[in-house]
Scaffold this active site. Structure first.
Site, PDB file in Angstrom:
ATOM      1  CG  ASP A  91      -2.219   0.774   1.007  1.00 15.05           C
ATOM      2  OD1 ASP A  91      -2.117   2.005   0.897  1.00 15.05           O
ATOM      3  OD2 ASP A  91      -3.303   0.177   0.965  1.00 15.05           O
ATOM      4  CE1 TYR A  94       8.737  11.084   4.439  1.00  9.52           C
ATOM      5  CE2 TYR A  94       9.585   9.682   6.190  1.00  9.52           C
ATOM      6  CZ  TYR A  94       9.650  10.846   5.447  1.00  9.52           C
ATOM      7  OH  TYR A  94      10.641  11.763   5.696  1.00  9.52           O
ATOM      8  CG  HIS A  95      10.669   5.680   0.731  1.00 10.24           C
ATOM      9  ND1 HIS A  95      10.692   4.578   1.549  1.00 10.24           N
ATOM     10  CD2 HIS A  95      10.164   5.259  -0.457  1.00 10.24           C
ATOM     11  CE1 HIS A  95      10.217   3.541   0.892  1.00 10.24           C
ATOM     12  NE2 HIS A  95       9.882   3.923  -0.320  1.00 10.24           N
ATOM     13  CB  ALA A 160       7.497  -0.480   5.141  1.00 15.28           C
ATOM     14  CG  MET A 161      10.022  -5.528   3.759  1.00 12.17           C
ATOM     15  SD  MET A 161      10.734  -7.165   3.824  1.00 12.17           S
ATOM     16  CE  MET A 161      12.111  -6.812   4.921  1.00 12.17           C
ATOM     17  N   GLY A 162       7.996  -3.841   0.149  1.00  8.32           N
ATOM     18  CA  GLY A 162       7.151  -3.932  -1.032  1.00  8.32           C
ATOM     19  C   GLY A 162       8.041  -4.250  -2.216  1.00  8.32           C
ATOM     20  CB  CYS A 191       1.593  -0.733   5.302  1.00  2.71           C
ATOM     21  SG  CYS A 191       3.349  -0.363   5.130  1.00  2.71           S
TER      22      CYS A 191
END
Length: 231
Positions: A91, A94-95, A160-162, A191
């Protein structure tokens, strides 16, 4: 024998620039694999582990809901942030500066052709890195990424992972909160999960971390778990 993987640190890189560079490397890798298969060649397929940080940016994955971004165009300008819809899973996230964003571009035929094992192995590298600093982390059943206190109401996400995978070549990856400004997460439903907190190593330890030291530990764990020789 460990597989050679080229380690690159792009430093602070504009998100669009990093995405374009990733796409170019990814497409080149897929093209080499295709050529080997269709023309019976044996060209060497390169593998990459890329680290970088990004200026403030929000990214929405293929399955994400745009309403999980709580800022309008003016709000983004006020926060000096940008916004992109991208082709990874997951989903919104933020970076920003103080966050290690990892982009492994790997031919999983060189390691293992199992995307779930791939994600769990990346998570394990982050869990081991946190353990090096005395932070106990783990997984949250039903969710990707790395969490603290996943088994109770204090659950908070630290990584977080994607990912995207095509012909067993990976791109995109993980975002690991080291010294990141957590206030930026208040502008999204991270997410797509609206009842869980987000944290960072700095928040947990009460001090800023040496980013280069954390990167060194993290890439070491990734290399060992995957059986890589970083070059």
């Amino acid at each position: 024998m460990n597989k050679k993987v080229k380690y690159i640190d792009w430093g602070l890189t504009d998100y669009q620039e990093a995405w374009d560079k990733q796409e170019a490397v990814f497409n080149e890798t897929v093209a080499l694999k295709t050529k080997n298969r269709t023309e019976n060649t044996e060209l060497e397929i390169p593998n990459y582990l890329i680290f970088n940080e990004h200026p403030h940016v929000y990214t929405l994955g293929k399955s994400g809901k745009p309403e999980n971004l709580l800022l309008d165009e003016q709000g983004l300008k006020d926060k000096a942030a940008t916004y992109y819809k991208i082709n990874r899973g997951g989903d919104i996230t933020y970076h920003g500066p103080g966050q290690i964003v990892g982009y492994p571009i790997l031919d999983l035929d060189n390691f293992f052709t199992d995307i779930h094992l791939y994600l769990r192995t990346l998570e394990e590298a982050v869990i081991l890195t946190l353990a090096d600093y005395g932070i106990k982390a783990g997984r949250y059943e039903g969710f990707t990424g790395v969490w603290l206190d996943a088994d109770n109401e204090k659950a908070r996400k630290i990584c977080a992972m994607g990912v995207r995978c095509s012909r067993w070549v990976t791109m995109h990856g993980f975002a690991f909160n080291v010294n990141v400004d957590l206030a930026y997460f208040k502008n999204i439903v991270p997410c797509g999960i609206d009842d869980k907190d987000v944290t960072s190593m700095q928040r947990e330890l009460g001090r800023a971390l040496d980013m280069e030291e954390v990167k060194t530990k993290l890439k070491g764990h990734i290399a060992k778990l995957f059986g890589m020789e970083l070059i």
